[in-house]
Design an enzyme around this catalytic site. Structure first.
Site, PDB file in Angstrom:
ATOM      1  N   SER A 110      48.379  53.126  56.225  1.00 58.88           N
ATOM      2  CA  SER A 110      49.515  53.373  55.768  1.00 58.88           C
ATOM      3  C   SER A 110      49.362  54.740  55.117  1.00 58.88           C
ATOM      4  CB  SER A 110      50.323  52.385  55.168  1.00 58.88           C
ATOM      5  OG  SER A 110      51.760  52.497  55.181  1.00 58.88           O
ATOM      6  N   ASP A 250      54.586  48.305  65.112  1.00 60.77           N
ATOM      7  CA  ASP A 250      54.228  48.603  63.789  1.00 60.77           C
ATOM      8  C   ASP A 250      55.601  49.686  63.262  1.00 60.77           C
ATOM      9  OD1 ASP A 250      53.182  50.019  61.492  1.00 60.77           O
ATOM     10  OD2 ASP A 250      51.183  49.918  62.819  1.00 60.77           O
ATOM     11  N   HIS A 277      52.442  45.992  61.039  1.00 62.52           N
ATOM     12  CA  HIS A 277      51.882  47.041  60.401  1.00 62.52           C
ATOM     13  C   HIS A 277      50.537  46.897  59.320  1.00 62.52           C
ATOM     14  CE1 HIS A 277      52.453  50.864  58.114  1.00 62.52           C
ATOM     15  NE2 HIS A 277      52.308  50.478  56.835  1.00 62.52           N
TER      16      HIS A 277
END
Length: 311
Positions: A110, A250, A277
């Site tokens: 991320s 995602d 995610h």
């Protein structure tokens, strides 16, 4: 099997301390796998499972970025203190203090993937490979795609979210309940969330200084200092082999991820069809296969095995 070898501690960084967790034995000539967590303002906990790669590779290093977890907390710092440059400096300091700057691989998840990409673009001599997992290439792209994902939420959910955002009442229970609808679709599709995911969530909630300053109140309402930031301009400078990972569901949608594949000269993109995610939690077996094959391809897998600590 060799005994478990886990080391935890802190290294000094400026006037503060960075907390780290190393799994694996020091008597190896394989590169370290350094894991850079998301947020900004999360912790290492939800990525602790990557420690298992020390069974067949070099040491796995996780750490908590400044402001969260076991590292120094600075709730009264000026908002301008929290910058991408600060966290890049912290990463470089950690590599140097742990004496692994000459031989390492970066795994960034991320926000951590954006930070890792920025770091890789500086072409550090010891970097052997790069993994960018579930990361957008820029926050403007992220925000434009958030509008797309929000429009697909069940009837009334986005209207509730926007009403509270306009009123500045994003701490209201109604807002939080609507927020969790998005999270269940695009952050983690497991129900319940794994304990390691909850641990990071609780840590970030306990001290939201970094997350709220740089990001905002949640994943899709980015009003913090990063709202105009990105790494697109840095990507062509990355020279090391790169694995890009994302989930079919995602919040880092294909539109936000595609620049990594298109602009990094030696990049390969793997999409996890049943993940959002956190594919390392949602599809752990395929994740182990994909990341394991990449580590092998960059010379980071050996015959040695160890028993790995889970905490």
């Amino acid at each position: 099997m060799a005994p478990t070898h886990t080391v935890k501690g802190t290294v000094p960084f400026r006037d503060y301390e960075t907390w780290y967790h190393i799994t694996g034995r020091p008597d190896t000539d394989l590169p370290a796998l350094v894991v850079v967590h998301g947020g900004p303002g999360s912790t290492h906990d939800y990525l602790i499972g990557l420690s298992a790669f020390a069974e067949t590779g070099g040491p796995v290093v996780l750490y908590d970025q400044l402001g969260n977890g076991g590292s120094t907390h600075l709730p009264d710092a000026d908002p301008g203190f929290w910058t991408p440059e600060l966290f890049d400096d912290e990463l470089r300091n950690l590599l140097r203090r742990l004496a692994i700057a000459d031989d390492y691989i970066l795994f960034g998840q991320s926000w951590g993937g954006m930070l890792a990409a920025r770091h890789a673009a500086e072409r550090p001599a010891g970097l052997r490979g790069l993994v960018i997992a579930n990361s957008p290439a820029s926050y403007p792209l992220w925000l434009s795609e958030m509008d797309v994902l929000r429009a697909q939420l069940p009837p009334g959910v986005d209207e509730t979210l926007r009403r509270h955002e306009a009123a500045g009442t994003t701490d209201a229970d109604e807002y939080l309940e609507a927020m969790l609808v998005f999270y269940a679709r695009h952050v983690c599709r497991l129900d319940p969330w794994p304990a390691e995911m909850m641990a990071s969530y609780i840590e970030a909630f306990a001290d939201p200084t970094v997350y709220r300053t740089m990001n905002g109140p949640n994943e899709f309402h980015v009003i913090g200092s990063l709202r105009d930031w990105g790494v697109i301009d840095h990507l062509p400078a990355i020279e090391v082999p790169t694995l890009v990972i994302s989930g079919r569901h995602d919040e880092a949608t294909p539109v936000t991820v595609r620049p990594f594949q298109e602009l990094i000269p030696n990049a390969r993109w793997e999409i996890f069809e049943d993940s959002s995610h956190v594919p390392h939690l949602e599809e752990p077996e395929r994740f182990r296969e994909v990341l394991g094959a990449f580590l092998d391809s960059v010379g980071a897998v050996g015959a040695r095995t160890t028993t790995v600590s889970g905490g």
